[in-house]
Design a protein around this motif. Sequence first.
Motif, mmCIF file in Angstrom:
data_model
loop_
_atom_site.group_PDB
_atom_site.id
_atom_site.type_symbol
_atom_site.label_atom_id
_atom_site.label_comp_id
_atom_site.label_asym_id
_atom_site.label_seq_id
_atom_site.Cartn_x
_atom_site.Cartn_y
_atom_site.Cartn_z
ATOM 1 N N ASP A 32 36.656 -6.191 9.710
ATOM 2 C CA ASP A 32 36.739 -7.029 10.911
ATOM 3 C C ASP A 32 36.438 -6.238 12.190
ATOM 4 O O ASP A 32 36.679 -6.714 13.281
ATOM 5 N N GLY A 33 35.926 -4.977 12.021
ATOM 6 C CA GLY A 33 35.763 -4.087 13.174
ATOM 7 C C GLY A 33 34.832 -4.652 14.237
ATOM 8 O O GLY A 33 33.794 -5.244 13.932
ATOM 9 N N GLN A 34 35.199 -4.488 15.486
ATOM 10 C CA GLN A 34 34.344 -4.952 16.573
ATOM 11 C C GLN A 34 34.176 -3.900 17.668
ATOM 12 O O GLN A 34 33.557 -4.177 18.691
ATOM 13 N N CYS A 35 34.775 -2.710 17.473
ATOM 14 C CA CYS A 35 34.581 -1.649 18.466
ATOM 15 C C CYS A 35 33.102 -1.248 18.442
ATOM 16 O O CYS A 35 32.503 -1.146 17.370
ATOM 17 N N GLY B 88 39.847 -6.070 16.538
ATOM 18 C CA GLY B 88 39.260 -6.571 15.302
ATOM 19 C C GLY B 88 39.461 -8.070 15.211
ATOM 20 O O GLY B 88 40.504 -8.586 15.630
ATOM 21 N N SER B 89 38.457 -8.766 14.683
ATOM 22 C CA SER B 89 38.531 -10.230 14.731
ATOM 23 C C SER B 89 39.769 -10.759 14.024
ATOM 24 O O SER B 89 40.382 -11.716 14.482
ATOM 25 N N SER B 90 40.185 -10.132 12.931
ATOM 26 C CA SER B 90 41.323 -10.725 12.217
ATOM 27 C C SER B 90 42.601 -10.594 13.026
ATOM 28 O O SER B 90 43.394 -11.527 13.098
ATOM 29 N N HIS C 61 42.697 -2.488 16.897
ATOM 30 C CA HIS C 61 41.323 -1.982 16.961
ATOM 31 C C HIS C 61 40.991 -1.138 15.743
ATOM 32 O O HIS C 61 41.419 0.004 15.648
ATOM 33 N N THR C 62 40.260 -1.743 14.852
ATOM 34 C CA THR C 62 39.929 -1.014 13.625
ATOM 35 C C THR C 62 38.565 -0.347 13.779
ATOM 36 O O THR C 62 37.744 -0.763 14.605
ATOM 37 N N ARG D 28 31.735 -1.635 12.315
ATOM 38 C CA ARG D 28 32.185 -2.632 11.340
ATOM 39 C C ARG D 28 31.588 -2.250 9.989
ATOM 40 O O ARG D 28 30.466 -1.735 9.922
#
Length: 736
Positions: free
Chosen positions: A216-219, A332-334, A210-211, A157
């Motif tokens: 908004d990255g969460q990987c 990604g959360s968004s 999946h960013t 993120r």
Amino acid sequence: MCKRNSPPIPAPDPPPTKQRATDSPCEAEAAGADKSAAREVQLERQLLQAGGKGGSAAVYGNVPVVDLSLPDDEVRAAMIAAASEVGFFSVTNHGIPEAAIDEAFGASATFFGQERAAKAEQAPFAAHLNCGYEYMSQVRPSTGTPDQKESLQVTARRGSMDGRWPSTDGFEPAARTLISAAHSLGNRLLSLLEPVACPHLPAGTLAGAHTLWAEDGQCTLRLLHYPPVDVSSVPEDYWRAGPHTDWCNLTLLFQRPGNAGLECAANPRAGGAGWLKVDPVEGGIAVNIGDMLSRWSNDSLLSNLHRVRMPTPEEARPPRPRYSMAFFMQAGSSSFRSASCVLTNPSPSFGAHSAPKSTSAHKDRKEEYAQHREAAFRGIWNMRDDLREACVRETAPRVEVAGREYPMLWQPADSPAVRSLERRLAAAFRPGGMEREAAGRTILSEFMLLSPRLGSIGWSQIRAAATEATAGGDDEEAGRMGRALGTVLTRARDEAERRMAALRQARDEARQSAGGQAAGAPGWEDTTLETLVVISGGLHMFAYKARKYDHEKRRGEGASAFWGAFVAAMKEGAAWTPPQSLSEAQQKAGARLHAMPWVLQQTPTAGMARSAGHAQPAPEGPSSGASSEQAKAEQERLRAVAEQRAEERRRREERRAANAQWWRAVWREAETARARVHQIARLVSGGRWRARYPEVLIVDHSPLLVELLHRQLEAQPLSARCWGSPHALADEASDE
Ligand SMILES: O=C(O)CCC(=O)C(=O)O
Ligand SMILES: [Fe+2]
């Protein structure tokens, strides 16, 4: 709807070292989820017992292996089978260079090889980001003991690794390279699974969600080190990693040859209690389905429990560490929160299955899902705005003011856009889905009010429809009442137009007094005017039918008593207590309100039926002194009389049953009307409605309902107006 002060960052396996002192703020919502959580805990316990202590190995075989060099169709079929039955598989020929994996493992070993304090200093743990170094801190409720591991989470993120990159040689480039390669592989696997597992999602939704290194990255790449253990002294209830599920869409798990110990539950969908090995495969990567993908696939794919057991005595001779690397593909959360994702996937289990897991990580998820739902509802609100826009744009009548056209907003309209929105809303709220959410229901019913079928037709058609709706045949009086209803609606339209004209005039005057400067002057086009049409067709028909009944059957009294009882119940305020049924209302208003049974008892048919029941039986047998022929004839006659009476009795019973049924139907209509009035009052006095529709015009055929609504609304500071019809049932509270 549940709210948290600060939104949580979802974590793959957050650091829940302690149970929370208090539960989540979403307690009401949590009740159902807690039950599911209890079931999950139970399952975990069973699996734990069946699996034995932390050191015993799985007795079943390995999870399936899928060769990614095969044609896509074959790969897809093999993955879908494994993902739906086992939730785990290994992939070979995956395309990630061995060197990239080796380098990352090397960087991991170098990092973990340092003193604990140095590791914590270089990569301080940030719980809100699920990022940084952790040492023996994760307690799984399934075990109650801390996992015997240390880990370093690298969350992709923007900014999350600032001040957290280890300073050891080559760490950052090695981690970035592996993250990027694993992300590509994960997207490829998701794209292969998507058409079968999530056919409702627009193609590419999963991969696009999946960013890497974005806002908004969460990987997350989690490097894991399980230190060597002396298995002779380690307590039985200690695990390298206790049973759990992952939160993500997909986990890619990199293992080293000879480092066995990872296991997943065997056949949990069939209630099985054994464990399967997920041993390292030569040149392979283990893959498992996480909770997110299980949800997005409407549970068709399995997010399976897995664990890392302690080494067996043989494996621990000499004691050895275990290194592994998990890459969690977390949307990604968004994108995950965007309404369209949720709405295009109205999972039948949405809500029920949103967060039923047992770990405290899952408690976080529970709140997380509550937020997703809230986001979805916000989306629905936006859709409703779209709906309004569509109404305005496409079909609303226009008026011209000072050379410019303005839409008249008071008439909801039918159009392809509106119909499509209507369909989407219906899908979003289909039973078993989000329908369970009170907020959703409110929105939906409000929407229904805005977009009744009436909105799809013009005013002249409304008249015709009303006539038809209330006619119940070609009965002249019913037709008259239908037309009267149409008149009410037309009056509503006229009233709306009158208000529009007044606002327009006020606007023009304001313009003139501002010297033609329109800017800044509040004008009518800034005002939203909605016409809320309340049609008490049910009540209307109720009174009408009661009167008709009396007229036709010449009873004269039943209907007015019945009607009077209903009116009295309404006036008692009974109608305004939502859960209160009409029978309760009857009780509340006293004996007089037992109109229904009273009517039934008072009808002469009922009386006749009763007396018929007590009728003396015809005398049987020959009378003394009569000839045997006469006696026979007399007997025949008596039998015929008895038969005739029996037939009459039967017909009376039939009529009585039909009457009772008829009254019940009328009563039901009255109940429906009552419920509708209540619903309308609730909506009109609701905050959101008020915020959006400062002008609400309430029109009803029945002065009684208008009066009751008015009374209800006066309690609320709402600019509303109630207006009855000249054709109303003026005498509705007195005799009909
Ligand atoms: O180390 C492993 O093999 C498993 C790790 C795991 O399941 C996790 O961190 O969620
Ligand atoms: Fe895991």
